[in-house]
Design a protein around this motif. Structure first.
Motif, mmCIF file in Angstrom:
data_model
loop_
_atom_site.group_PDB
_atom_site.id
_atom_site.type_symbol
_atom_site.label_atom_id
_atom_site.label_comp_id
_atom_site.label_asym_id
_atom_site.label_seq_id
_atom_site.Cartn_x
_atom_site.Cartn_y
_atom_site.Cartn_z
ATOM 1 N N SER A 184 58.667 78.855 49.357
ATOM 2 C CA SER A 184 59.619 77.968 49.325
ATOM 3 C C SER A 184 60.718 78.610 48.333
ATOM 4 O O SER A 184 60.829 79.125 47.422
ATOM 5 N N PHE A 185 62.064 78.188 48.883
ATOM 6 C CA PHE A 185 63.105 78.437 47.729
ATOM 7 C C PHE A 185 63.729 77.166 47.561
ATOM 8 O O PHE A 185 64.268 76.377 48.309
ATOM 9 N N ALA A 186 63.827 76.946 46.156
ATOM 10 C CA ALA A 186 64.151 75.632 45.674
ATOM 11 C C ALA A 186 65.448 75.740 45.077
ATOM 12 O O ALA A 186 65.745 76.106 44.229
ATOM 13 N N VAL A 194 69.564 67.848 34.427
ATOM 14 C CA VAL A 194 68.273 68.218 35.198
ATOM 15 C C VAL A 194 67.226 68.185 34.169
ATOM 16 O O VAL A 194 67.033 68.869 33.068
ATOM 17 N N ALA A 195 66.245 67.260 34.512
ATOM 18 C CA ALA A 195 65.098 66.956 33.623
ATOM 19 C C ALA A 195 64.183 68.243 33.372
ATOM 20 O O ALA A 195 63.656 68.720 32.403
ATOM 21 N N ASN A 196 63.569 68.158 34.641
ATOM 22 C CA ASN A 196 62.343 69.201 34.891
ATOM 23 C C ASN A 196 62.737 70.473 35.602
ATOM 24 O O ASN A 196 61.914 71.734 35.737
ATOM 25 N N GLY A 197 63.567 70.423 36.696
ATOM 26 C CA GLY A 197 63.709 71.501 37.807
ATOM 27 C C GLY A 197 62.628 71.589 38.533
ATOM 28 O O GLY A 197 61.746 70.630 38.798
ATOM 29 N N SER A 198 62.431 72.697 39.262
ATOM 30 C CA SER A 198 61.269 73.081 40.081
ATOM 31 C C SER A 198 60.101 73.764 39.806
ATOM 32 O O SER A 198 60.341 74.493 38.701
ATOM 33 N N THR A 199 59.270 73.553 40.288
ATOM 34 C CA THR A 199 57.985 74.325 40.056
ATOM 35 C C THR A 199 57.735 75.507 40.916
ATOM 36 O O THR A 199 56.932 76.146 40.830
ATOM 37 N N ASN A 200 58.547 75.617 41.824
ATOM 38 C CA ASN A 200 58.803 76.720 42.862
ATOM 39 C C ASN A 200 58.726 77.940 42.228
ATOM 40 O O ASN A 200 59.316 78.139 41.169
ATOM 41 N N SER A 201 58.105 78.957 42.677
ATOM 42 C CA SER A 201 58.562 80.482 42.371
ATOM 43 C C SER A 201 59.574 80.956 42.477
ATOM 44 O O SER A 201 60.332 81.470 41.673
ATOM 45 N N PHE A 202 60.285 80.609 43.677
ATOM 46 C CA PHE A 202 61.628 81.102 44.134
ATOM 47 C C PHE A 202 62.493 79.882 43.842
ATOM 48 O O PHE A 202 62.253 78.674 44.249
ATOM 49 N N LYS A 203 63.575 80.153 43.067
ATOM 50 C CA LYS A 203 64.585 78.986 42.691
ATOM 51 C C LYS A 203 66.032 79.817 43.140
ATOM 52 O O LYS A 203 66.449 80.948 42.779
ATOM 53 N N VAL A 204 66.786 79.162 43.566
ATOM 54 C CA VAL A 204 68.275 79.105 43.856
ATOM 55 C C VAL A 204 69.363 78.451 43.077
ATOM 56 O O VAL A 204 69.147 77.351 43.064
ATOM 57 N N GLN A 366 60.139 67.970 59.116
ATOM 58 C CA GLN A 366 60.748 69.530 58.611
ATOM 59 C C GLN A 366 60.100 70.437 57.986
ATOM 60 O O GLN A 366 60.222 71.555 57.941
ATOM 61 N N GLN A 367 59.141 69.770 57.435
ATOM 62 C CA GLN A 367 58.128 70.806 56.564
ATOM 63 C C GLN A 367 57.330 71.759 57.779
ATOM 64 O O GLN A 367 56.876 72.901 57.359
ATOM 65 N N MET A 368 57.085 70.906 58.974
ATOM 66 C CA MET A 368 56.413 71.765 60.172
ATOM 67 C C MET A 368 57.344 72.986 60.302
ATOM 68 O O MET A 368 56.880 73.806 60.794
ATOM 69 N N ILE A 369 58.686 72.586 60.367
ATOM 70 C CA ILE A 369 59.350 73.760 60.823
ATOM 71 C C ILE A 369 59.641 74.776 59.901
ATOM 72 O O ILE A 369 59.330 76.011 60.345
ATOM 73 N N ASN A 370 59.472 74.540 58.707
ATOM 74 C CA ASN A 370 59.538 75.493 57.711
ATOM 75 C C ASN A 370 59.075 74.839 56.246
ATOM 76 O O ASN A 370 59.691 74.049 55.839
ATOM 77 N N ASN A 371 57.973 75.375 55.762
ATOM 78 C CA ASN A 371 57.537 74.852 54.799
ATOM 79 C C ASN A 371 58.430 74.976 53.253
ATOM 80 O O ASN A 371 58.392 74.423 52.380
ATOM 81 N N SER A 372 59.834 75.645 53.628
ATOM 82 C CA SER A 372 60.634 75.721 52.559
ATOM 83 C C SER A 372 61.545 74.489 52.332
ATOM 84 O O SER A 372 61.988 74.385 51.279
ATOM 85 N N ILE A 373 61.335 73.697 53.298
ATOM 86 C CA ILE A 373 62.243 72.370 53.154
ATOM 87 C C ILE A 373 61.822 71.712 52.167
ATOM 88 O O ILE A 373 62.590 70.762 51.670
ATOM 89 N N ARG A 374 60.849 71.959 51.288
ATOM 90 C CA ARG A 374 60.444 71.059 50.202
ATOM 91 C C ARG A 374 61.524 71.270 49.259
ATOM 92 O O ARG A 374 61.744 70.310 48.388
ATOM 93 N N SER A 375 62.166 72.132 49.189
ATOM 94 C CA SER A 375 63.390 72.382 48.373
ATOM 95 C C SER A 375 64.383 71.270 48.588
ATOM 96 O O SER A 375 65.281 71.103 47.501
#
Length: 469
Positions: A184-186, A194-204, A366-375
């Protein structure tokens, strides 16, 4: 007395529901979800996504809301179900990035909507790649797509002004590209607290310039890589882009690490059971500042924080993920660096509150379309609410001046942007049984929410003032 009177008024307003007029759709519509967005700090707009049983087509039905009055505008028709990935506005013109359907390759369109007149234009963009992220800026939207070993970034000003740049996997950026297809790209928003941000490996990270930064945390190899792209004014076939790696391999006992990019500096929070560091890496000069953390350097902390030793004991546990964020102070002279940890299973970050609103079935779709949508997430699908696994917060903060010197803990420092507990303010609304297809948007000191009132089968807009504790 004046203060008490003002608080009483705000309290009254915060619980008072003021119905504007109503919008009723025909019986031929099957409601799927709603979407709410904002125009500046004072106005909102709303969209109903529905299927027309007569025409068998999907419609995006815009609802304007000015001067406390709802107005239904002309529907925008689609052959496949539309999912709004992002939007931005310029005065009364709203430009929305929309995905259509669920079968790859997903068609993507840009919809320009005049929220006053209802006039609209729809422009398709290439559909050969998978949407990885959508980034909303003040006056543009960036779409990041991936096709095999190529990333492509579309800069959307409006449906008639779209440019793009692409870059492929090469030797000089191979570390960055590894794992990009399945991750995922977050997008991270730095124009609010911003309190915590994302835990994703990729951030934008993007702002109102043409610079785009994508970071990747590679814990197994102990470095953070960052790829920076300067978007061209016109279409570019392909750019040669290098990635930079910022290693923390000298810390041999690292148990946890996280990163955050802010104003040309990459911040890394590195810790083990007994020690912790903050590395500040400047992209332009290559200069490194390393801060060894201690209780004496902590400027402020949450009520649940005891001391650094106790914090690290939990932060390095396998069920938690550390986070680091940087927020500016109200006077603009200081940087407030917050370190924390979250349970990645029960925590999620969305950069726009509006993404929380797309009903859960839409998020799953949307997540079925692309798991990146978690961002970006639901009644919209990418977005800025975070869910904490524990009401007992345990963060700590250090404060640096503009020269990266520690600010004494005796000096009072306030955030530039308010920290708003959005989940708290919308909790009662979500529990209202008569409300369905709820979407909402936070304006300045005001929560505006749009919903179907099942008692009258009409759409309404209500609001409540945000009274901070």
């Amino acid at each position: 007395m004046r203060v008490i009177s003002k608080m009483c008024l705000l309290l009254f307003l915060s619980i008072h529901i003021s119905y504007a007029n109503e919008i009723k759709l025909g019986e031929n519509y099957k409601i799927i979800t709603t979407f709410s967005g904002k125009l500046g700090d004072k106005e909102s707009f709303h969209i109903v996504i529905a299927k027309n049983r007569d025409t068998k087509k999907y419609e995006a039905i815009p609802i304007s809301f000015f001067n406390n009055t709802l107005k239904k505008l002309e529907s925008i028709s689609f052959n496949k179900q539309p999912i709004i990935n992002s939007y931005h506005s310029n005065n009364n013109l709203i430009s929305m990035a929309v995905s259509l359907g669920s079968v790859r390759p997903i068609r993507k369109s840009i919809v320009d909507l005049n929220i006053i007149t209802g006039a609209y234009k729809v422009t398709s963009i290439p559909k050969e790649s998978v949407l990885k992220a959508s980034i909303r800026n003040l006056n543009k939207t960036l779409l990041i797509t991936k096709h095999f070993n190529i990333l492509k970034v579309y800069k959307v000003v409006n449906s008639q002004d779209i440019s793009s740049a692409s870059f492929r996997r090469e030797k000089q950026n191979r570390h960055f590209f590894k794992g990009a297809s399945s991750s995922s790209f977050a997008p991270i928003d730095r124009d609010e607290f911003v309190a915590n941000g994302s835990t994703n490996s990729f951030k934008v990270y993007s702002d109102d310039t043409d610079m785009l930064h994508i970071t990747k945390d590679d814990f197994s190899n102990k470095f953070t890589s960052i790829l920076s792209v300067n978007m061209p004014a016109k279409d570019s076939v392909e750019l040669s882009v290098n990635s930079k790696e910022f290693s923390y391999d000298k810390f041999s006992t690292v148990r946890e690490a996280s990163s955050y990019f802010f104003e040309d500096n990459l911040y890394q929070f590195i810790c083990d059971r007994k020690s912790s560091f903050i590395n500040i890496n400047n992209l332009k000069t290559g200069k490194l500042i390393s801060i060894v953390l201690s209780d004496e350097k902590i400027h402020s902390h949450a009520d649940g924080f005891e001391d650094l030793s106790d914090f690290l004991k939990y932060a390095v546990k396998s069920e938690y993920k550390s986070t680091i964020t940087v927020n500016k102070s109200s006077n603009g002279d200081n940087l407030i660096i917050r370190c924390d940890y979250v349970n990645p299973i029960t925590y999620n970050y969305h950069r726009d509150w509006f993404w929380w609103q797309f009903q859960q079935p839409i998020l799953d779709h949307q997540q079925m379309i692309n798991n990146s949508i978690r961002s970006f997430g639901p009644s919209n699908t990418y977005g800025d609410i975070c869910f904490l696994e524990d009401a007992k917060k345990h963060y700590f903060e250090i404060v640096l001046d503009k020269d990266f010197n520690l600010v004494n803990k005796g000096v009072s420092v306030a955030y530039k942007y308010k920290e708003i507990d959005k989940e708290k303010h919308i909790k009662d609304i979500k529990e209202e049984k008569a409300f369905e297809h709820l979407s909402s948007v936070f304006l300045k000191d005001l929560l505006v929410y749009f919903y179907l009132d099942t008692t009258s089968n009409t759409f309404k807009v209500s609001n409540k003032f945000i009274v901070n504790d």
